[in-house]
Scaffold this active site. Structure first.
Site, PDB file in Angstrom:
ATOM      1  N   PHE A  87      33.026  22.485  46.209  1.00 43.59           N
ATOM      2  CA  PHE A  87      32.583  21.165  45.819  1.00 43.59           C
ATOM      3  C   PHE A  87      32.194  22.399  44.376  1.00 43.59           C
ATOM      4  CE2 PHE A  87      31.808  20.105  49.414  1.00 43.59           C
ATOM      5  CZ  PHE A  87      32.011  18.531  49.598  1.00 43.59           C
ATOM      6  N   THR A  96      41.564  17.990  50.593  1.00 42.66           N
ATOM      7  CA  THR A  96      41.362  17.348  49.903  1.00 42.66           C
ATOM      8  C   THR A  96      43.305  16.931  49.516  1.00 42.66           C
ATOM      9  OG1 THR A  96      42.558  18.678  47.492  1.00 42.66           O
ATOM     10  CG2 THR A  96      39.983  17.818  47.881  1.00 42.66           C
ATOM     11  N   ASN A 119      49.900  10.194  46.106  1.00 43.63           N
ATOM     12  CA  ASN A 119      49.238   9.732  47.606  1.00 43.63           C
ATOM     13  C   ASN A 119      48.061   9.365  47.353  1.00 43.63           C
ATOM     14  OD1 ASN A 119      48.187   9.881  50.657  1.00 43.63           O
ATOM     15  ND2 ASN A 119      49.421  11.411  51.029  1.00 43.63           N
ATOM     16  N   LYS A 148      46.572   7.812  49.778  1.00 42.46           N
ATOM     17  CA  LYS A 148      45.869   7.542  51.149  1.00 42.46           C
ATOM     18  C   LYS A 148      44.531   8.961  51.255  1.00 42.46           C
ATOM     19  CE  LYS A 148      45.650   7.531  55.775  1.00 42.46           C
ATOM     20  NZ  LYS A 148      46.308   7.105  57.005  1.00 42.46           N
ATOM     21  N   LYS A 189      46.919  13.673  36.523  1.00 39.13           N
ATOM     22  CA  LYS A 189      46.104  14.315  35.936  1.00 39.13           C
ATOM     23  C   LYS A 189      44.870  15.212  36.664  1.00 39.13           C
ATOM     24  CE  LYS A 189      46.669  11.307  31.609  1.00 39.13           C
ATOM     25  NZ  LYS A 189      45.233  10.206  30.906  1.00 39.13           N
ATOM     26  N   GLY A 220      40.202  15.612  41.353  1.00 34.55           N
ATOM     27  CA  GLY A 220      38.828  15.512  42.085  1.00 34.55           C
ATOM     28  C   GLY A 220      37.704  15.396  41.696  1.00 34.55           C
ATOM     29  N   GLU A 221      36.887  15.676  40.651  1.00 36.48           N
ATOM     30  CA  GLU A 221      36.186  15.992  39.472  1.00 36.48           C
ATOM     31  C   GLU A 221      35.697  14.735  38.815  1.00 36.48           C
ATOM     32  OE1 GLU A 221      34.623  18.505  39.264  1.00 36.48           O
ATOM     33  OE2 GLU A 221      36.083  20.337  39.207  1.00 36.48           O
TER      34      GLU A 221
END
Length: 708
Positions: free
Chosen positions: A232, A463, A601, A603, A671, A674-675
């Site tokens: 994180f 991830t 992906n 999922k 793009k 995660g954030e």
């Protein structure tokens, strides 16, 4: 491969999933290194001053102890080598409570922990700067030029002449990262070369920082980090524990393992800083924004500066002719803040999107209509065209899917038994970039079977990096996924970007795709034939009877990409239930609608967004790191005190992805997720709480005492 057999875009289960659930995936301290000794850090119990003396005699005589390392006997390190937060045993000066002041190395973890408790420290104490409310009046302009004031138009005049305006202060507290895997390292020396088994979100960054700090060349340091149990942002930069493990291993002449305890995580690897954000918005009676000021006051370490960019969303989310983004910072005797998921955007969006909701209510406008009315055609700050922008689509599609038409504009109009029900919405954004990366593709043929290995020093935070790279390579090479091997997380592999700032998937997938295209081109050239239909690399290996072939690609941002403003965007919808008598808030439903380019992906992408939403709900309702200003220590010192959401705290969550084609930001149009998954979430919850109760809570977390 034919289009119908393409793997990219398919919801493939993680190829490393079985390894993880069966315990076969090697995390930092799982690597099979023999004869490992154990280290335990001991820490300062004051926030400011210096060490007069450390009595280590009892610890040195304790059973199993191999060494006690303090500033008195630690080797000279390069403190400007890139390790964050200092605390590398180079000085007796104390700059925050919990600073590393020594290291015990013993045969077992228990022996090291016991010996650390025998050490006696004599301090010369100074008055600590730890009271944010008092010190914030001394805040100054940051040294970082990227945090200089950004002005457009005349905000002061626009606010003075406003028909409708909101001028409020929004507070977000300190937060901690707390990945499932705390920071840990095994160090093993062979001559003047050291291997560090360590969780690193940026593998090459960890290598360079460790080498520079240890006064070595990068090729003398190897980072091995195939799996990370979360990070994180806390594992984006490296902290003192990494190099101290190497120091300990050198001093005892054997491998050493150092794993931080959960308590030690609170003052060892940074935090999300506390932010005092004043947001001023003005609009005409028909809902057009005329002014936006976002002024952040925050804190940094006493000797080092880090200021998260809380005003970034305010720069780009809405069309407004007069704006001001500013930062002021005060040094404190607290550990250096650092990047934390959605840095600046998750905290800043709480302030901005809460203020937008407040102004919409004053205007008696639907908050979705208000946002759409102020949609910018171009980036308001840079004037660049968007590479693509989906905010309006996210809002409109989300409203339909969520049932927004059932929302009652006036608060306290929806009651079910003892509960008040409310709906809230908020938007978010995060910039999209591709960073320079390299990848090696190796093809091997045995008989009629072709296999491929993809190698790059990428990172997988959990991830799904392994999986999306296998999908990308399978399509580009014309091979099934079960014939693709992905090797990442090792500095001996070609250098790659980090799994930070939502650049991981974009950078890794693009360079792997480029390498696969390149190897196909090279095999075609090698054949000397002319093809009417482009063959796959797998077909060429067979037709040309090639047994082994490899190539490397080095990729960077597309030429011309910087002519566009490229971002992921989202819209968040929350339904909350508030107990009228206890003030307890529960998020019953949450919908996140995201436009993030090509979804490699669905999922794993869904998991990314759901994880971001869960943290955003925790940010809204429970997460807070509390400092005792008298001493500078955290009174929240474990997961019993620092409350993260559990399954019972989270209602139904759904993620929707907007189909989006972005041809400008990178070759594959990715793009990153995660954030942006956490951005805007806490504001959606806070806005829903207002809709339910009529009480506007501007200080997170929204705890029952603030509602009763």
């Amino acid at each position: 491969m034919e289009e119908k057999n393409k793997m990219v875009g398919m919801p493939v289960s993680r190829i490393d999933g079985i390894l993880k659930v069966t315990g076969k995936a090697d995390y930092s301290v799982d690597h099979p290194v023999t004869n490992v000794a154990h280290a335990m850090i001991f820490k300062s119990t004051i926030a400011a001053g210096k060490i007069r003396d450390i009595d280590t005699a009892a610890a040195e005589k304790a059973p199993g102890v191999l060494a006690v390392i303090t500033h008195k006997n630690a080797p000279k390190l390069n403190e400007k080598g890139g390790i964050r937060g200092g605390a590398m045993l180079q000085s007796p000066v104390i700059e925050f409570y919990g600073q590393h002041i020594g290291l015990v190395v013993a045969e077992t973890f228990e022996q090291a922990r016991h010996a650390a408790r025998l050490i006696k420290v004599d301090y010369e104490e100074a008055s600590p700067r730890t009271h944010f409310e008092k010190l914030s009046k001394e805040a100054v302009t940051p040294k970082d030029k990227e945090r200089a004031d950004v002005k457009r138009g005349d905000v002061k005049a626009a606010l003075a002449n406003a028909e409708y305006k909101v001028e409020e202060v929004y507070e977000t507290p300190m937060e901690h990262h707390h990945p499932m895997e705390p920071h840990a390292t095994i160090a093993e020396w062979k001559g003047d070369h050291v291997t560090l088994y360590n969780s690193a979100q940026i593998v090459s960054g960890a290598q360079n920082a460790a080498a520079s700090t240890l006064n070595l060349k990068p090729e003398q340091v190897r980072i091995v980090s195939p799996y990370l149990g979360g990070g994180f942002g806390s594992k984006g930069g490296q902290w003192a524990n990494l190099v101290l493990t190497a120091v300990a291993a050198k001093m005892v002449n054997r491998p050493v393992q150092l794993a931080l305890t959960r308590h030690q995580m609170f003052n060892s690897v940074g935090l999300r800083q506390r932010n005092h954000q004043k947001v001023s918005l003005a609009a005409t009676k028909d809902g057009k924004l005329t002014a936006l000021a976002h002024e952040t006051t925050t804190h940094c370490a006493i000797d080092n500066e880090f200021v998260e960019p809380c005003g970034d969303c305010s720069k780009v989310m809405y069309e407004v002719p007069n704006s001001l983004i500013s930062y002021r910072v005060v040094p404190m005797h607290i550990i250096l803040p650092t990047y934390t998921r959605g840095p600046g955007k998750s905290t800043g969006s709480f302030a901005l999107e809460s203020a937008m909701d407040e102004l919409a209510y004053k205007l008696k406008m639907d908050p979705i209509e208000f946002r759409i009315k102020n949609e910018p055609e171009r980036d308001p700050t840079s004037g660049k065209p968007w590479s693509s922008r989906t905010t309006v689509q996210c809002l409109q599609e989300g409203a339909k899917a969520f049932g927004w038409e059932k929302r009652k504009p006036e608060p306290r109009q929806n009651q079910q038994g003892n509960y008040l029900i409310g709906y809230g919405v908020a938007c978010g954004t995060y910039p999209a970039h591709q960073r320079p990366s390299s990848a090696l593709v190796k093809l091997d043929r045995k008989g009629n079977e072709v296999t491929a290995t993809v190698e790059l020093a990428a990172a997988d935070l959990g991830t799904g990096t392994y999986t999306i790279l296998a999908q990308t390579a399978a399509d580009a090479l014309g091979l099934p996924m079960n014939r693709i091997t992905v090797k990442i997380g090792d500095s001996d592999l070609p250098p790659a970007a980090g799994s930070v700032g939502s650049v991981g998937a974009t950078s890794y997938a693009n360079v792997v795709n480029d390498a696969c295209i390149k190897i196909t081109d090279e095999l075609m050239a090698k054949s000397g034939k002319q093809f009417f239909t482009r063959p796959t690399a797998a077909q060429l290996m067979l037709s040309e009877k090639v047994t082994e072939f490899q190539t490397r690609a080095d990729s960077k941002e597309l030429e011309g990409a910087d002519e566009y403003s490229s971002h992921s965007f989202n819209a968040n919808f929350a339904e909350v239930r508030v107990d009228m008598y206890t003030g307890m808030v529960r998020v019953d439903r949450f919908l996140a609608v995201t436009g993030a380019g090509k979804i490699l992906n669905p999922k794993t992408a869904n998991s990314q967004v759901i994880g971001g939403v869960a943290w955003g709900i925790g940010m809204a309702l429970s997460e807070e790191s509390v400092v005792d200003p008298r001493w500078g220590n955290f009174v929240t010192r474990s997961l019993a005190d620092y409350h993260v959401p559990s399954n019972l705290d989270i209602g139904t969550m759904e993620a929707i992805f907007i189909r989006e084609e972005d041809k400008h930001s990178n070759r594959l149009g990715i793009k990153g997720l995660g954030e942006v998954g956490i951005v805007g979430v806490s504001a959606a919850v806070a806005n829903a709480v207002f809709n339910a109760t009529g009480k506007r809570i501007r200080e997170l977390p929204i705890t029952p005492d603030k509602l009763i």
